[in-house]
Design a protein around this motif. Structure first.
Motif: not given
Length: 546
Positions: A62-64, A388-390, A431-432
Protein backbone atom coordinates in the motif's frame (compact mmCIF):
# COMPACT_ATOMS: atom_id res chain seq x y z
CA UNK A 1 -13.24 -16.76 -3.02
CA UNK A 2 -15.65 -14.31 -1.40
CA UNK A 3 -16.98 -11.29 -3.24
CA UNK A 4 -13.87 -9.29 -2.60
CA UNK A 5 -12.30 -7.24 -5.33
CA UNK A 6 -9.67 -9.84 -6.18
CA UNK A 7 -11.89 -11.11 -8.99
CA UNK A 8 -13.10 -7.73 -10.19
CA UNK A 9 -11.76 -4.53 -11.64
CA UNK A 10 -13.46 -1.19 -12.14
CA UNK A 11 -14.51 -0.09 -15.59
CA UNK A 12 -16.15 3.06 -16.87
CA UNK A 13 -19.92 2.88 -16.61
CA UNK A 14 -22.70 5.10 -17.94
CA UNK A 15 -22.42 8.86 -18.10
CA UNK A 16 -24.33 10.44 -15.21
CA UNK A 17 -23.63 14.13 -15.72
CA UNK A 18 -22.57 15.92 -18.86
CA UNK A 19 -20.37 19.01 -18.74
CA UNK A 20 -19.58 21.40 -21.54
CA UNK A 21 -16.13 19.96 -22.27
CA UNK A 22 -16.24 16.39 -21.03
CA UNK A 23 -18.36 13.74 -19.35
CA UNK A 24 -18.53 12.83 -15.69
CA UNK A 25 -18.49 9.04 -15.58
CA UNK A 26 -19.89 6.54 -13.15
CA UNK A 27 -18.19 3.21 -12.43
CA UNK A 28 -19.38 -0.39 -12.53
CA UNK A 29 -17.80 -3.67 -11.50
CA UNK A 30 -16.40 -5.81 -14.30
CA UNK A 31 -14.57 -9.13 -14.42
CA UNK A 32 -11.05 -9.20 -13.03
CA UNK A 33 -8.05 -9.36 -15.32
CA UNK A 34 -6.18 -12.66 -15.72
CA UNK A 35 -2.60 -12.90 -14.52
CA UNK A 36 -0.03 -12.36 -17.24
CA UNK A 37 3.21 -14.31 -16.96
CA UNK A 38 6.29 -12.13 -17.46
CA UNK A 39 9.37 -14.14 -18.44
CA UNK A 40 11.93 -11.42 -19.24
CA UNK A 41 14.34 -12.80 -16.61
CA UNK A 42 13.99 -16.50 -17.58
CA UNK A 43 13.68 -18.50 -20.76
CA UNK A 44 10.79 -17.42 -23.04
CA UNK A 45 9.05 -20.81 -23.06
CA UNK A 46 8.84 -21.18 -19.26
CA UNK A 47 5.41 -22.19 -18.00
CA UNK A 48 4.12 -22.17 -14.39
CA UNK A 49 4.40 -25.70 -12.98
CA UNK A 50 1.18 -27.47 -12.04
CA UNK A 51 2.66 -29.16 -9.01
CA UNK A 52 5.52 -28.70 -6.59
CA UNK A 53 5.17 -24.99 -5.86
CA UNK A 54 5.65 -23.81 -2.29
CA UNK A 55 4.31 -20.59 -0.80
CA UNK A 56 7.15 -18.60 0.77
CA UNK A 57 5.37 -15.40 1.79
CA UNK A 58 2.26 -13.30 1.16
CA UNK A 59 2.18 -9.55 1.71
CA UNK A 60 0.15 -6.51 0.67
CA UNK A 61 1.71 -3.34 -0.73
CA UNK A 62 0.00 0.00 0.00
CA UNK A 63 1.47 3.36 -0.92
CA UNK A 64 0.81 7.10 -1.26
CA UNK A 65 -2.27 7.47 0.93
CA UNK A 66 -1.51 11.20 1.34
CA UNK A 67 -3.95 11.74 4.19
CA UNK A 68 -4.12 15.52 4.37
CA UNK A 69 -5.15 18.36 6.61
CA UNK A 70 -7.20 19.65 3.70
CA UNK A 71 -7.80 23.02 5.37
CA UNK A 72 -4.17 23.68 6.30
CA UNK A 73 -2.90 27.28 5.97
CA UNK A 74 0.34 25.79 4.61
CA UNK A 75 -1.22 24.25 1.51
CA UNK A 76 -0.94 26.19 -1.71
CA UNK A 77 -4.12 25.23 -3.60
CA UNK A 78 -4.33 28.73 -5.12
CA UNK A 79 -1.44 27.74 -7.40
CA UNK A 80 -4.13 26.11 -9.55
CA UNK A 81 -4.85 29.42 -11.21
CA UNK A 82 -1.39 29.09 -12.78
CA UNK A 83 -2.08 25.65 -14.26
CA UNK A 84 -1.39 26.90 -17.80
CA UNK A 85 1.82 28.74 -16.84
CA UNK A 86 4.88 26.65 -17.80
CA UNK A 87 6.90 28.30 -15.01
CA UNK A 88 4.59 26.67 -12.44
CA UNK A 89 4.31 23.27 -14.13
CA UNK A 90 6.30 21.51 -11.40
CA UNK A 91 4.06 22.95 -8.66
CA UNK A 92 0.54 22.11 -9.85
CA UNK A 93 -1.83 20.55 -9.11
CA UNK A 94 -1.93 20.92 -5.33
CA UNK A 95 -5.56 19.96 -4.73
CA UNK A 96 -7.79 16.97 -5.52
CA UNK A 97 -11.60 17.09 -5.60
CA UNK A 98 -11.73 13.83 -3.60
CA UNK A 99 -9.16 14.65 -0.92
CA UNK A 100 -11.59 15.34 1.95
CA UNK A 101 -12.77 11.71 1.61
CA UNK A 102 -9.38 9.98 1.64
CA UNK A 103 -9.65 8.72 5.23
CA UNK A 104 -12.81 6.84 4.23
CA UNK A 105 -11.05 5.31 1.22
CA UNK A 106 -8.16 4.17 3.42
CA UNK A 107 -10.58 2.66 5.95
CA UNK A 108 -12.42 0.82 3.16
CA UNK A 109 -9.12 -0.59 1.87
CA UNK A 110 -8.16 -1.66 5.41
CA UNK A 111 -11.48 -3.49 5.78
CA UNK A 112 -10.92 -5.25 2.47
CA UNK A 113 -7.42 -6.38 3.41
CA UNK A 114 -8.68 -7.59 6.79
CA UNK A 115 -11.28 -9.72 5.03
CA UNK A 116 -9.02 -11.48 2.53
CA UNK A 117 -8.81 -15.23 3.09
CA UNK A 118 -5.41 -15.49 1.41
CA UNK A 119 -3.52 -15.00 -1.82
CA UNK A 120 -5.42 -16.03 -4.97
CA UNK A 121 -2.67 -18.37 -6.22
CA UNK A 122 -1.62 -20.17 -3.03
CA UNK A 123 -4.25 -19.41 -0.42
CA UNK A 124 -1.38 -18.36 1.85
CA UNK A 125 -2.78 -16.03 4.55
CA UNK A 126 -1.75 -12.41 4.28
CA UNK A 127 1.19 -11.98 6.67
CA UNK A 128 2.09 -8.30 6.61
CA UNK A 129 1.10 -5.01 4.96
CA UNK A 130 4.03 -2.93 3.75
CA UNK A 131 3.73 0.78 3.06
CA UNK A 132 6.17 2.77 0.95
CA UNK A 133 5.77 6.37 2.02
CA UNK A 134 3.66 9.48 1.53
CA UNK A 135 1.16 8.27 4.09
CA UNK A 136 0.53 11.96 4.80
CA UNK A 137 0.52 15.01 2.55
CA UNK A 138 2.12 18.08 4.09
CA UNK A 139 4.65 17.01 6.76
CA UNK A 140 2.20 17.88 9.58
CA UNK A 141 1.77 16.27 12.99
CA UNK A 142 -2.05 16.29 12.84
CA UNK A 143 -1.89 14.43 9.51
CA UNK A 144 0.38 11.80 11.06
CA UNK A 145 -2.04 11.42 13.97
CA UNK A 146 -4.88 10.88 11.49
CA UNK A 147 -2.92 8.23 9.57
CA UNK A 148 -2.04 6.24 12.69
CA UNK A 149 -5.59 6.57 14.01
CA UNK A 150 -7.13 5.11 10.83
CA UNK A 151 -4.75 2.13 10.89
CA UNK A 152 -5.18 1.69 14.65
CA UNK A 153 -8.98 1.75 14.49
CA UNK A 154 -11.64 3.28 16.69
CA UNK A 155 -13.42 6.60 16.41
CA UNK A 156 -11.59 8.78 13.86
CA UNK A 157 -12.03 12.48 13.12
CA UNK A 158 -11.12 12.75 9.43
CA UNK A 159 -10.77 16.55 9.67
CA UNK A 160 -7.29 16.13 11.21
CA UNK A 161 -8.40 18.19 14.23
CA UNK A 162 -11.28 20.11 12.66
CA UNK A 163 -14.93 19.12 13.08
CA UNK A 164 -16.18 21.40 10.28
CA UNK A 165 -14.72 21.99 6.84
CA UNK A 166 -12.94 25.34 6.42
CA UNK A 167 -11.09 25.19 3.12
CA UNK A 168 -11.07 25.84 -0.60
CA UNK A 169 -14.09 23.68 -1.47
CA UNK A 170 -16.41 25.70 0.80
CA UNK A 171 -19.01 27.97 -0.76
CA UNK A 172 -17.78 31.53 -1.05
CA UNK A 173 -14.07 30.71 -1.18
CA UNK A 174 -12.12 33.10 -3.45
CA UNK A 175 -11.42 31.88 -6.99
CA UNK A 176 -13.67 29.50 -8.85
CA UNK A 177 -10.92 26.88 -9.14
CA UNK A 178 -12.27 23.99 -7.06
CA UNK A 179 -15.21 21.59 -6.97
CA UNK A 180 -17.79 22.99 -4.53
CA UNK A 181 -20.15 20.16 -3.65
CA UNK A 182 -22.46 22.26 -1.47
CA UNK A 183 -23.53 24.60 -4.27
CA UNK A 184 -23.46 24.25 -8.04
CA UNK A 185 -20.17 22.40 -8.16
CA UNK A 186 -18.14 25.45 -9.23
CA UNK A 187 -15.84 25.36 -12.22
CA UNK A 188 -15.56 21.57 -12.08
CA UNK A 189 -19.33 21.38 -12.64
CA UNK A 190 -19.20 23.71 -15.60
CA UNK A 191 -16.13 22.25 -17.28
CA UNK A 192 -16.18 18.60 -16.24
CA UNK A 193 -19.73 17.82 -15.13
CA UNK A 194 -18.94 17.27 -11.44
CA UNK A 195 -22.28 17.06 -9.59
CA UNK A 196 -23.57 19.09 -6.68
CA UNK A 197 -23.54 17.00 -3.47
CA UNK A 198 -25.08 19.20 -0.73
CA UNK A 199 -23.96 18.18 2.74
CA UNK A 200 -20.94 16.22 1.51
CA UNK A 201 -18.30 18.25 3.34
CA UNK A 202 -20.23 17.95 6.60
CA UNK A 203 -20.45 14.19 6.12
CA UNK A 204 -16.77 13.98 5.16
CA UNK A 205 -15.71 15.65 8.42
CA UNK A 206 -18.05 13.68 10.71
CA UNK A 207 -16.32 11.26 13.09
CA UNK A 208 -16.65 7.59 12.10
CA UNK A 209 -15.66 4.19 13.44
CA UNK A 210 -12.56 2.89 11.62
CA UNK A 211 -12.06 -0.87 11.70
CA UNK A 212 -8.28 -0.72 12.06
CA UNK A 213 -5.75 -2.96 10.34
CA UNK A 214 -5.67 -6.39 11.98
CA UNK A 215 -2.37 -7.34 10.38
CA UNK A 216 1.22 -6.35 11.14
CA UNK A 217 2.27 -3.39 9.03
CA UNK A 218 5.55 -1.65 8.19
CA UNK A 219 6.13 2.08 7.73
CA UNK A 220 8.29 4.05 5.30
CA UNK A 221 9.47 7.66 5.08
CA UNK A 222 8.51 9.58 1.93
CA UNK A 223 8.97 13.11 0.65
CA UNK A 224 5.49 14.21 1.79
CA UNK A 225 6.43 13.21 5.34
CA UNK A 226 9.32 15.68 5.25
CA UNK A 227 8.49 18.50 2.84
CA UNK A 228 5.74 21.03 2.15
CA UNK A 229 3.49 19.51 -0.52
CA UNK A 230 6.32 17.01 -0.98
CA UNK A 231 8.63 19.71 -2.41
CA UNK A 232 9.49 22.59 -0.08
CA UNK A 233 11.62 22.67 3.06
CA UNK A 234 9.54 23.74 6.09
CA UNK A 235 10.80 27.16 7.15
CA UNK A 236 10.31 29.05 10.45
CA UNK A 237 8.18 31.64 8.66
CA UNK A 238 5.88 28.98 7.22
CA UNK A 239 5.71 27.24 10.60
CA UNK A 240 4.46 30.50 12.09
CA UNK A 241 1.82 30.77 9.36
CA UNK A 242 0.72 27.18 10.01
CA UNK A 243 -0.44 28.14 13.51
CA UNK A 244 -1.64 31.64 12.72
CA UNK A 245 -5.26 31.06 11.75
CA UNK A 246 -4.72 32.84 8.40
CA UNK A 247 -4.73 31.04 5.04
CA UNK A 248 -3.22 32.67 1.94
CA UNK A 249 -5.50 32.72 -1.09
CA UNK A 250 -3.36 34.36 -3.76
CA UNK A 251 0.17 35.22 -4.92
CA UNK A 252 1.62 38.70 -4.81
CA UNK A 253 1.39 39.87 -8.45
CA UNK A 254 4.82 41.48 -8.12
CA UNK A 255 6.48 38.14 -7.28
CA UNK A 256 8.65 36.90 -10.16
CA UNK A 257 7.70 33.36 -11.14
CA UNK A 258 10.63 32.58 -13.44
CA UNK A 259 12.35 30.73 -10.59
CA UNK A 260 9.16 29.52 -8.88
CA UNK A 261 10.36 25.97 -8.20
CA UNK A 262 13.55 27.13 -6.49
CA UNK A 263 11.63 29.71 -4.45
CA UNK A 264 9.07 27.18 -3.32
CA UNK A 265 11.70 24.56 -2.51
CA UNK A 266 13.71 26.82 -0.21
CA UNK A 267 11.59 29.89 0.63
CA UNK A 268 7.94 28.91 0.25
CA UNK A 269 6.84 31.71 2.59
CA UNK A 270 7.36 34.24 -0.23
CA UNK A 271 4.15 32.92 -1.78
CA UNK A 272 2.12 33.77 1.35
CA UNK A 273 2.48 37.56 1.51
CA UNK A 274 -0.60 38.55 -0.52
CA UNK A 275 -4.30 38.17 0.32
CA UNK A 276 -5.32 35.79 3.09
CA UNK A 277 -8.44 34.97 5.06
CA UNK A 278 -9.15 33.80 8.59
CA UNK A 279 -9.52 30.04 9.13
CA UNK A 280 -10.06 27.88 12.17
CA UNK A 281 -6.88 27.09 14.08
CA UNK A 282 -5.87 23.54 15.06
CA UNK A 283 -3.66 23.00 18.11
CA UNK A 284 -1.74 20.06 16.58
CA UNK A 285 -0.85 21.81 13.34
CA UNK A 286 2.93 21.72 13.40
CA UNK A 287 5.61 20.44 11.08
CA UNK A 288 7.40 17.19 11.81
CA UNK A 289 10.92 16.02 11.13
CA UNK A 290 12.30 12.52 10.60
CA UNK A 291 12.71 11.86 14.33
CA UNK A 292 9.13 12.86 15.08
CA UNK A 293 7.91 10.57 12.30
CA UNK A 294 9.88 7.62 13.70
CA UNK A 295 8.90 8.43 17.31
CA UNK A 296 5.20 8.37 16.43
CA UNK A 297 5.55 4.88 14.96
CA UNK A 298 7.47 3.67 18.01
CA UNK A 299 4.74 5.05 20.29
CA UNK A 300 1.95 3.37 18.33
CA UNK A 301 0.64 0.19 19.91
CA UNK A 302 0.35 -1.88 16.76
CA UNK A 303 2.51 -4.75 15.51
CA UNK A 304 5.36 -5.07 14.98
CA UNK A 305 6.76 -2.67 17.56
CA UNK A 306 7.68 0.55 15.80
CA UNK A 307 6.26 -0.80 12.51
CA UNK A 308 9.82 -1.60 11.48
CA UNK A 309 11.47 1.52 12.92
CA UNK A 310 13.78 1.03 15.88
CA UNK A 311 15.20 2.91 18.84
CA UNK A 312 18.44 3.10 16.84
CA UNK A 313 16.56 5.08 14.18
CA UNK A 314 15.27 7.46 16.83
CA UNK A 315 18.68 7.95 18.41
CA UNK A 316 20.54 8.35 15.12
CA UNK A 317 17.91 10.37 13.26
CA UNK A 318 17.54 7.77 10.49
CA UNK A 319 14.52 6.04 8.96
CA UNK A 320 15.88 2.86 7.35
CA UNK A 321 15.69 -0.61 8.86
CA UNK A 322 15.69 -4.37 8.27
CA UNK A 323 12.81 -6.58 9.44
CA UNK A 324 12.98 -10.38 9.69
CA UNK A 325 9.37 -11.14 10.58
CA UNK A 326 8.74 -13.43 7.58
CA UNK A 327 10.27 -16.92 7.58
CA UNK A 328 13.04 -17.11 5.00
CA UNK A 329 12.63 -13.46 3.95
CA UNK A 330 14.32 -10.24 5.05
CA UNK A 331 12.48 -6.98 4.37
CA UNK A 332 14.81 -3.99 4.00
CA UNK A 333 13.28 -0.51 4.03
CA UNK A 334 15.29 2.45 2.72
CA UNK A 335 14.79 6.17 3.32
CA UNK A 336 15.19 7.81 -0.07
CA UNK A 337 13.77 11.22 0.90
CA UNK A 338 15.93 14.32 0.58
CA UNK A 339 15.04 16.60 3.46
CA UNK A 340 16.89 19.37 1.61
CA UNK A 341 13.94 19.69 -0.77
CA UNK A 342 12.66 18.47 -4.12
CA UNK A 343 10.52 15.53 -5.12
CA UNK A 344 13.31 13.22 -6.32
CA UNK A 345 15.15 10.82 -4.04
CA UNK A 346 18.57 9.29 -3.50
CA UNK A 347 20.37 6.95 -1.08
CA UNK A 348 23.11 8.64 0.93
CA UNK A 349 26.51 6.98 1.22
CA UNK A 350 26.15 6.00 4.88
CA UNK A 351 22.84 4.32 4.18
CA UNK A 352 24.34 2.52 1.18
CA UNK A 353 27.07 1.06 3.41
CA UNK A 354 24.42 0.01 5.93
CA UNK A 355 22.40 -1.62 3.12
CA UNK A 356 25.34 -3.71 1.92
CA UNK A 357 25.94 -4.93 5.47
CA UNK A 358 22.29 -5.99 5.82
CA UNK A 359 22.42 -7.83 2.48
CA UNK A 360 25.64 -9.60 3.40
CA UNK A 361 24.06 -10.82 6.66
CA UNK A 362 21.50 -12.88 4.71
CA UNK A 363 23.78 -14.09 1.90
CA UNK A 364 25.95 -17.22 1.99
CA UNK A 365 28.42 -15.54 -0.37
CA UNK A 366 29.41 -11.96 -1.07
CA UNK A 367 31.67 -10.09 -3.48
CA UNK A 368 35.33 -10.50 -2.61
CA UNK A 369 38.22 -8.08 -3.06
CA UNK A 370 39.42 -9.79 -6.25
CA UNK A 371 36.01 -9.61 -7.97
CA UNK A 372 35.04 -13.19 -7.15
CA UNK A 373 32.72 -14.34 -4.42
CA UNK A 374 33.68 -15.45 -0.93
CA UNK A 375 31.75 -17.51 1.61
CA UNK A 376 30.29 -15.51 4.49
CA UNK A 377 29.08 -18.31 6.74
CA UNK A 378 25.63 -16.68 6.76
CA UNK A 379 22.38 -18.43 5.86
CA UNK A 380 20.63 -17.34 2.66
CA UNK A 381 17.31 -15.49 2.85
CA UNK A 382 15.30 -13.83 0.12
CA UNK A 383 15.32 -10.02 0.29
CA UNK A 384 12.37 -7.73 -0.45
CA UNK A 385 13.44 -4.10 -0.72
CA UNK A 386 11.08 -1.23 0.16
CA UNK A 387 11.56 2.44 -0.67
CA UNK A 388 9.40 5.41 -1.51
CA UNK A 389 11.22 6.37 -4.70
CA UNK A 390 11.82 3.91 -7.50
CA UNK A 391 14.33 3.73 -10.31
CA UNK A 392 12.71 6.51 -12.36
CA UNK A 393 12.91 9.04 -9.50
CA UNK A 394 16.21 8.18 -7.78
CA UNK A 395 18.89 10.55 -8.99
CA UNK A 396 22.17 12.06 -7.84
CA UNK A 397 21.11 15.45 -9.25
CA UNK A 398 19.72 18.08 -6.88
CA UNK A 399 16.20 19.53 -6.83
CA UNK A 400 16.99 21.78 -9.79
CA UNK A 401 18.55 19.00 -11.88
CA UNK A 402 22.16 20.00 -11.22
CA UNK A 403 24.81 17.30 -10.90
CA UNK A 404 26.18 16.65 -7.39
CA UNK A 405 29.27 18.38 -6.06
CA UNK A 406 32.61 16.59 -6.21
CA UNK A 407 32.88 14.04 -3.43
CA UNK A 408 29.13 13.51 -3.13
CA UNK A 409 28.84 9.74 -3.26
CA UNK A 410 25.08 9.41 -2.80
CA UNK A 411 23.44 6.69 -4.92
CA UNK A 412 20.96 7.28 -7.70
CA UNK A 413 19.14 4.47 -9.49
CA UNK A 414 22.11 3.12 -11.53
CA UNK A 415 24.37 2.97 -8.50
CA UNK A 416 21.71 1.38 -6.29
CA UNK A 417 20.90 -1.27 -8.90
CA UNK A 418 24.60 -2.07 -9.27
CA UNK A 419 24.76 -2.66 -5.52
CA UNK A 420 21.63 -4.82 -5.51
CA UNK A 421 22.95 -6.97 -8.36
CA UNK A 422 25.93 -7.89 -6.17
CA UNK A 423 23.48 -9.86 -3.99
CA UNK A 424 21.27 -12.16 -6.09
CA UNK A 425 18.94 -12.92 -3.17
CA UNK A 426 17.40 -9.45 -3.67
CA UNK A 427 14.45 -10.61 -5.73
CA UNK A 428 11.84 -7.85 -5.38
CA UNK A 429 11.86 -4.05 -5.01
CA UNK A 430 8.54 -2.42 -3.99
CA UNK A 431 8.06 1.35 -4.21
CA UNK A 432 5.60 4.15 -4.96
CA UNK A 433 5.92 7.94 -5.44
CA UNK A 434 4.87 8.18 -9.11
CA UNK A 435 1.25 7.10 -8.39
CA UNK A 436 1.50 4.79 -11.40
CA UNK A 437 1.33 0.99 -11.38
CA UNK A 438 4.40 -0.22 -13.24
CA UNK A 439 6.56 -3.35 -13.32
CA UNK A 440 10.19 -3.40 -14.52
CA UNK A 441 12.64 -6.30 -14.87
CA UNK A 442 16.25 -5.54 -14.00
CA UNK A 443 18.50 -8.18 -15.54
CA UNK A 444 21.96 -8.66 -14.11
CA UNK A 445 24.36 -6.92 -16.52
CA UNK A 446 26.94 -9.74 -16.49
CA UNK A 447 25.10 -12.91 -15.44
CA UNK A 448 22.39 -14.02 -17.87
CA UNK A 449 19.25 -15.20 -16.13
CA UNK A 450 19.94 -13.29 -12.93
CA UNK A 451 18.12 -10.15 -11.85
CA UNK A 452 15.31 -8.69 -9.80
CA UNK A 453 11.83 -7.28 -10.34
CA UNK A 454 10.86 -3.70 -9.50
CA UNK A 455 7.16 -3.25 -8.72
CA UNK A 456 5.65 0.22 -8.36
CA UNK A 457 2.07 0.40 -7.08
CA UNK A 458 -0.50 3.14 -7.73
CA UNK A 459 -1.54 5.62 -5.02
CA UNK A 460 -4.50 5.14 -2.71
CA UNK A 461 -5.29 8.87 -2.90
CA UNK A 462 -5.65 8.92 -6.71
CA UNK A 463 -7.34 6.75 -9.32
CA UNK A 464 -7.55 3.75 -9.19
CA UNK A 465 -6.87 3.74 -5.41
CA UNK A 466 -5.71 0.12 -5.25
CA UNK A 467 -3.38 -1.98 -3.14
CA UNK A 468 -1.35 -4.91 -4.46
CA UNK A 469 -1.04 -8.44 -3.09
CA UNK A 470 2.30 -10.15 -3.64
CA UNK A 471 2.72 -13.92 -3.22
CA UNK A 472 6.29 -15.22 -3.29
CA UNK A 473 6.47 -18.81 -4.57
CA UNK A 474 9.24 -21.38 -4.88
CA UNK A 475 8.29 -23.19 -8.09
CA UNK A 476 10.40 -26.25 -7.35
CA UNK A 477 12.21 -26.00 -10.70
CA UNK A 478 14.99 -23.54 -9.84
CA UNK A 479 12.68 -20.56 -10.40
CA UNK A 480 10.71 -18.19 -8.20
CA UNK A 481 7.45 -16.41 -8.95
CA UNK A 482 6.06 -13.21 -7.50
CA UNK A 483 2.33 -13.33 -8.18
CA UNK A 484 0.96 -9.77 -8.03
CA UNK A 485 -2.77 -9.07 -7.77
CA UNK A 486 -4.41 -5.64 -7.65
CA UNK A 487 -6.99 -5.12 -4.90
CA UNK A 488 -9.82 -2.58 -5.03
CA UNK A 489 -11.51 -1.64 -1.77
CA UNK A 490 -14.82 -3.43 -1.51
CA UNK A 491 -17.13 -0.42 -1.39
CA UNK A 492 -19.98 0.11 -3.87
CA UNK A 493 -18.88 0.87 -7.41
CA UNK A 494 -21.51 3.59 -7.58
CA UNK A 495 -22.19 5.74 -4.50
CA UNK A 496 -25.81 6.46 -3.49
CA UNK A 497 -27.45 9.64 -4.72
CA UNK A 498 -26.76 12.74 -2.65
CA UNK A 499 -30.31 12.82 -1.21
CA UNK A 500 -30.13 9.18 -0.05
CA UNK A 501 -29.40 8.98 3.72
CA UNK A 502 -26.97 6.14 2.94
CA UNK A 503 -24.78 8.63 1.06
CA UNK A 504 -23.29 9.68 4.43
CA UNK A 505 -22.16 6.14 5.30
CA UNK A 506 -18.36 5.61 5.36
CA UNK A 507 -18.53 2.98 2.61
CA UNK A 508 -20.53 5.34 0.40
CA UNK A 509 -18.00 8.14 0.98
CA UNK A 510 -15.19 5.74 0.04
CA UNK A 511 -17.07 4.87 -3.14
CA UNK A 512 -17.50 8.56 -3.96
CA UNK A 513 -13.78 9.13 -3.37
CA UNK A 514 -13.01 6.56 -6.05
CA UNK A 515 -15.61 7.93 -8.47
CA UNK A 516 -14.33 11.48 -8.07
CA UNK A 517 -10.74 10.30 -8.52
CA UNK A 518 -11.75 8.55 -11.74
CA UNK A 519 -13.09 11.87 -13.07
CA UNK A 520 -10.14 14.13 -12.23
CA UNK A 521 -9.18 15.46 -15.69
CA UNK A 522 -5.42 15.22 -15.16
CA UNK A 523 -5.29 12.04 -13.07
CA UNK A 524 -8.39 9.93 -13.67
CA UNK A 525 -9.61 7.45 -16.25
CA UNK A 526 -7.32 7.58 -19.26
CA UNK A 527 -4.43 9.18 -17.35
CA UNK A 528 -2.31 6.03 -17.31
CA UNK A 529 -2.04 5.88 -13.51
CA UNK A 530 -3.50 2.35 -13.49
CA UNK A 531 -0.69 1.15 -15.75
CA UNK A 532 -1.10 -1.44 -18.47
CA UNK A 533 -2.39 -5.00 -17.99
CA UNK A 534 1.27 -6.09 -17.88
CA UNK A 535 1.74 -3.84 -14.81
CA UNK A 536 -1.23 -5.09 -12.78
CA UNK A 537 -2.17 -8.76 -12.36
CA UNK A 538 1.11 -10.44 -13.24
CA UNK A 539 3.31 -13.40 -12.41
CA UNK A 540 6.94 -12.30 -12.33
CA UNK A 541 9.45 -15.13 -12.80
CA UNK A 542 13.17 -15.22 -12.13
CA UNK A 543 15.85 -17.81 -11.47
CA UNK A 544 16.13 -18.90 -7.86
CA UNK A 545 19.22 -17.23 -6.37
CA UNK A 546 20.18 -20.17 -4.14
Amino acid sequence: MSRTTLDRVLAAGPVLHRGRDSDYRALAWAGGEPHRVRRELVWPTWEPPRHGTRAVACLAHVTDLQLADVCSPARFEFFHRFEADPRMRALVPMHRPQEALTAHAVDALVRTLNGLAGGPRTGQPLQVVVTTGDAIDNAQWNELELYLAVLRGGVVSPGAGLTAYDGVQASGWPHDLFWRPDDDGGLHHQRFGFPARPGLLEAAFAAFAAEGLRLPWLGCHGNHEALIQGVGVPTPALAALLGSGRKPVDVDPALPLDDALHLFTHSSEVFTTATSRAVTSVADRRFIDRRAFVAAHLADGGAPTGHGFTEDNLREGTAYYAWDGLPGVRVVCLDTTRVTGGTAGSVDAEQARWLEERLREVSSSAPGPDGGRVATGNADRFVVLLSHHGSSTLTRADALGRRPAAGDDALGAPELLALLHRYPNVVLWLNGHTHVSEVRPWAHPHEPGRGLWEVTTCAVVDWPGQARLVELLDNGDDTLSMVCTMVDHDSPARPPAAEDPAARDPAALAALHRELAANVPWAGLGSGLAGTPADRNVELVLRAPF
